[in-house]
Design an enzyme around this catalytic site. Structure first.
Site, PDB file in Angstrom:
ATOM      1  N   GLN A 102      45.046 -51.050  50.766  1.00  0.00           N
ATOM      2  CA  GLN A 102      45.236 -52.493  50.876  1.00  0.00           C
ATOM      3  C   GLN A 102      44.334 -53.210  49.880  1.00  0.00           C
ATOM      4  OE1 GLN A 102      43.660 -55.299  54.013  1.00  0.00           O
ATOM      5  NE2 GLN A 102      45.794 -55.228  54.687  1.00  0.00           N
ATOM      6  N   GLU A 167      46.842 -63.541  57.272  1.00  0.00           N
ATOM      7  CA  GLU A 167      45.609 -63.699  58.061  1.00  0.00           C
ATOM      8  C   GLU A 167      44.634 -64.749  57.519  1.00  0.00           C
ATOM      9  OE1 GLU A 167      47.101 -60.973  60.690  1.00  0.00           O
ATOM     10  OE2 GLU A 167      47.310 -60.896  58.542  1.00  0.00           O
ATOM     11  N   TYR A 169      43.534 -65.064  54.336  1.00  0.00           N
ATOM     12  CA  TYR A 169      42.751 -64.679  53.162  1.00  0.00           C
ATOM     13  C   TYR A 169      43.268 -65.433  51.926  1.00  0.00           C
ATOM     14  CZ  TYR A 169      40.693 -61.066  56.114  1.00  0.00           C
ATOM     15  OH  TYR A 169      40.020 -60.413  57.115  1.00  0.00           O
ATOM     16  N   ARG A 217      52.014 -57.887  52.707  1.00  0.00           N
ATOM     17  CA  ARG A 217      51.798 -58.371  54.080  1.00  0.00           C
ATOM     18  C   ARG A 217      51.866 -59.883  54.068  1.00  0.00           C
ATOM     19  NH1 ARG A 217      48.085 -56.199  59.011  1.00  0.00           N
ATOM     20  NH2 ARG A 217      48.729 -57.808  60.486  1.00  0.00           N
ATOM     21  N   HIS A 255      42.852 -66.058  60.704  1.00  0.00           N
ATOM     22  CA  HIS A 255      41.694 -65.718  61.529  1.00  0.00           C
ATOM     23  C   HIS A 255      41.095 -66.944  62.199  1.00  0.00           C
ATOM     24  CE1 HIS A 255      41.691 -61.539  60.712  1.00  0.00           C
ATOM     25  NE2 HIS A 255      41.312 -61.621  59.460  1.00  0.00           N
ATOM     26  N   ARG A 314      45.232 -50.263  66.075  1.00  0.00           N
ATOM     27  CA  ARG A 314      44.377 -49.842  67.195  1.00  0.00           C
ATOM     28  C   ARG A 314      44.999 -48.742  68.063  1.00  0.00           C
ATOM     29  NH1 ARG A 314      43.452 -55.445  69.867  1.00  0.00           N
ATOM     30  NH2 ARG A 314      45.660 -55.480  69.360  1.00  0.00           N
ATOM     31  N   GLN A 342      36.681 -54.108  71.862  1.00  0.00           N
ATOM     32  CA  GLN A 342      35.235 -53.996  72.024  1.00  0.00           C
ATOM     33  C   GLN A 342      34.575 -53.051  71.026  1.00  0.00           C
ATOM     34  OE1 GLN A 342      33.944 -53.422  76.120  1.00  0.00           O
ATOM     35  NE2 GLN A 342      35.684 -54.596  76.861  1.00  0.00           N
ATOM     36  N   CYS A 344      36.376 -51.712  68.231  1.00  0.00           N
ATOM     37  CA  CYS A 344      37.025 -51.751  66.909  1.00  0.00           C
ATOM     38  C   CYS A 344      36.718 -53.068  66.211  1.00  0.00           C
ATOM     39  CB  CYS A 344      38.528 -51.507  67.041  1.00  0.00           C
ATOM     40  SG  CYS A 344      39.369 -52.556  68.250  1.00  0.00           S
ATOM     41  N   GLN A 414      35.700 -49.285  88.282  1.00  0.00           N
ATOM     42  CA  GLN A 414      35.727 -50.655  87.767  1.00  0.00           C
ATOM     43  C   GLN A 414      36.992 -50.949  86.964  1.00  0.00           C
ATOM     44  OE1 GLN A 414      33.517 -53.075  88.477  1.00  0.00           O
ATOM     45  NE2 GLN A 414      32.311 -51.696  89.754  1.00  0.00           N
ATOM     46  N   ASP A 659      29.865 -52.041  81.160  1.00  0.00           N
ATOM     47  CA  ASP A 659      30.098 -51.669  79.769  1.00  0.00           C
ATOM     48  C   ASP A 659      30.867 -50.353  79.727  1.00  0.00           C
ATOM     49  OD1 ASP A 659      30.039 -51.118  77.089  1.00  0.00           O
ATOM     50  OD2 ASP A 659      27.891 -51.482  76.832  1.00  0.00           O
TER      51      ASP A 659
END
Length: 674
Positions: A102, A167, A169, A217, A255, A314, A342, A344, A414, A659
């Site tokens: 990219q 995004e 940029y 993109r 963003h 992800r 959390q 990544c 949890q 956590d």
């Protein structure tokens, strides 16, 4: 029989063929910036190629130093550095995968004082002040720099490049009047603003030849004010199609947009409909992206004609073997991405190595190794929350004989509470994954069982993952009938009235507030209305007025600290939680001292200045305690006294704000050592 015929069908691009329709989308891992990390980057992408991914996209590489995202960040500007990338491309090709680099110019999003932008307008989310507006010649040189970087990517062995035009940029900044107030040939009219990406594509294609993938993109939904119109977006798509792109990838949201696009509360495939709008307008394959995390969802997108390929970043962190498992009829064994961000994206924005909460090996393939054990041990794991489930899974996967003890009647701990929170339904998938792995690995599970010292003493080693219990603060009247703890609320073991005070504004306090305000599993249509998302043919950028639904309850969220509420939440997801509560009319009060609880309600003192305060009485029906946790450690000392080797992980080890990232990583690292 092929369970996912459309997803797994090859795609002929003319000069090359992709073996299926799965792209690993770009994300910055923290391994791109220095040559010394390229062997680790190679191992990272090789594992995804081995797992069946057709085409991987690297994190962004700047075409010049003005385009850095970070100081001295990743760039592709020298033949010497390009040659070092052969270790990455060779590793992917060894497993019959393809990989593109990219090319990304950060523009005003750069975190450095040398950044250049379409204009001098500052970014609302980036420090370091205003960018310097590029001169006419600088814009032209930047176009050429993109082409030079593409040539170097080809030299490095890449199968193509992705030009980052989404995004928010630089390319996005050049495209909209929001950020482009130029009066030269690169600004003014929409046609002039489009000249920048079109010429980039033209020069890249001319420089690399026809037998090289050029993916663009494109932002199909800006989700900011003063953005592109849909007609402009379609026109640009047709122009880059004509200029020589091989594939058009979907980008959603700048963003700086105040609309969530990737967090777990975003419905699956929430934006595939936008890709479907564009697909008939162009002749090249188009890619759907954002919140596509199961093969079923991906298959439906392609089968229904919404897109030709799907991009998942992800989900291929959480399970690099996603594609192979789907192809082999083992979709129930996929470790599904829960879109928590959390480990990544939060890591990326903290300048840390990107990894994955549910797969700590992601980004650490060369150091966190789970090889078969040479000496099988009989190991007990006590507690079936995230830490215990991960420990039992990985220990048994290595060849140890494992028994899992859980005091409750269900697995999950949890995580079972988390999956009941509106917008966190995905956490169910992690429990499903671990349950399946325990079954495959032959782990003996004891549910509704409190393990005794005598039982545990018979094992070679014991892993204590007994988690936490809610902490009850020392406040007069805390035993009043109005008072309940968060676990009982989420499990529906305690009644909750219409007026509620939530004590404690950490992650649990925010989760409980959302639980009390909204229903789970809202429709895509309702979610879009709640966040003000609409058809970009109706409003520029697809942004409209939010439709606020009346909340189920009146909630007041309180914290002792004088900092803003939610400051400790995840960097890329915390703002979503804060905005959700704000839109739902939640009163958020900081600097609170809890005085007492009685029939009149919750008596508090609120700091109003450095040396001033005021007393208030909250006339509420229910007071929910989210005031911290205490580790459950009653097994440790008796076991150690009996001479048993004990390992303490998760909440039983540290009872700070819950956590799961630390708990699962700790469990995985322990399993690798034993």
């Amino acid at each position: 029989m092929n369970p996912y015929p459309h997803l797994l069908e090859p795609l002929d691009l003319g000069h090359t063929t992709l073996r299926n329709r799965v792209i690993m989308g770009s994300m910055h891992t923290g391994m791109e910036d220095r040559a010394k990390h390229l062997p680790e980057l190679a191992a990272f992408f090789a594992e995804r190629a081995k797992g069946g991914v057709a085409l991987s996209v690297t994190g962004g590489y700047a075409p010049n130093w003005h385009g850095w995202l970070l100081p001295f960040g990743s760039t592709m500007t020298s033949a010497k550095f390009a040659d070092k990338h052969r270790i990455v491309t060779d590793a992917v090709h060894e497993h019959d995968g393809k990989i593109v680099m990219q090319l990304l110019h950060a523009g005003r999003y750069g975190y450095h004082p040398f950044k250049r932008g379409a204009s001098s307008k500052p970014s609302p989310i980036t420090p370091m002040g205003k960018p310097k507006a590029m001169s006419t010649k600088e814009v032209d040189r930047t176009v050429t720099d993109f082409a030079k970087s593409a040539v170097l990517a080809r030299r490095a062995g890449y199968d193509g490049v992705e030009i980052m035009g989404s995004e928010g940029y630089l390319i996005n900044q050049m495209l909209t009047a929001r950020t482009n107030d130029r009066t030269d040939r690169w600004g003014g009219s929409p046609e002039n603003r489009m000249r920048f990406p079109i010429e980039i594509v033209e020069r890249v294609r001319e420089a690399v030849g026809e037998d090289f993938i050029v993916m663009y993109r494109m932002s199909l939904l800006d989700l900011v004010d003063n953005a592109q119109s849909w007609d402009e977006t379609v026109h640009l798509a047709k122009q880059v199609d004509r200029a020589g792109v091989s594939i058009i990838n979907t980008g959603i949201g700048w963003h700086e947009a105040r609309v969530p696009t990737i967090v777990t509360s975003v419905p699956r495939a929430a934006f595939a409909w936008v890709t479907a709008k564009l697909r008939p307008e162009v002749s090249v394959p188009v890619v759907a992206s954002n919140r596509i995390n199961t093969p079923e969802v991906a298959e439906e997108i392609i089968a229904s004609g919404q897109a030709d390929l799907v991009s998942m970043a992800r989900p291929l962190l959480s399970d690099p073997y996603f594609v192979n498992k789907a192809a082999e009829g083992r979709a129930d064994e996929i470790n599904t991405c829960i879109a928590c961000n959390q480990a990544c994206l939060d890591h990326t924005f903290q300048n840390k190595r990107a990894s994955c909460l549910v797969n700590p090996r992601a980004g650490h393939e060369t150091t966190l190794i789970l090889s078969p054990t040479r000496t099988s041990k009989r190991i007990a794991v006590v507690g079936a929350g995230p830490a215990g489930l991960a420990a039992a899974t990985e220990l048994s996967g290595r060849g140890h004989t494992v028994e899992l003890f859980e005091a409750l009647s269900e697995l999950g701990g949890q995580f079972r509470l988390a999956m009941a929170i509106p917008g966190k339904e995905e956490f169910t998938e992690t429990i499903r994954y671990y349950s399946r792995q325990l079954e495959i690995n032959g782990v003996k599970i004891h549910l509704g069982t409190r393990a005794t010292i005598d039982e545990l003493a018979d094992f070679d080693e014991v892993v204590v993952a007994t988690g936490v219990e809610p902490r009850v603060p020392s406040i007069p009247g805390v035993d009043h009938a109005k008072v309940v703890n968060y676990q009982d609320v989420i499990r529906h073991d305690a009644p909750v009235g219409q007026r509620v005070a939530v004590m404690g504004a950490g992650g649990i306090g925010f989760d409980v507030s959302e639980f009390l305000l909204h229903e789970t599993d809202e429709s895509l249509e309702h979610w879009m209305q709640r966040w003000g998302i609409t058809d970009p043919e109706i409003e520029r950028g697809g942004l409209t007025t939010k439709l606020k639904s009346p909340p189920k309850r009146e909630v007041t969220l309180l914290q002792r600290k004088t900092t803003e509420l939610g400051k400790g939440l995840g960097k890329t997801s915390g703002w979503v939680h804060r905005q959700t509560l704000k839109d739902s009319g939640v009163e958020m009060v900081k600097g609170v001292t809890y005085d007492r609880i009685d029939d009149d309600g919750l008596h508090i003192t609120v700091a109003t200045g450095k040396d001033t305060s005021e007393s208030r009485v909250l006339d509420v029906d229910t007071i929910v305690l989210c005031t911290g946790q205490e580790s459950v450690r009653d097994l440790i000392e008796p076991l150690e006294t009996r001479g048993v080797t004990v390992h303490v992980i998760g909440g039983a080890d540290v009872a700070a704000e819950l956590d799961a990232k630390r708990a699962i990583k700790q469990a995985t690292e322990l399993a690798a050592r034993l």
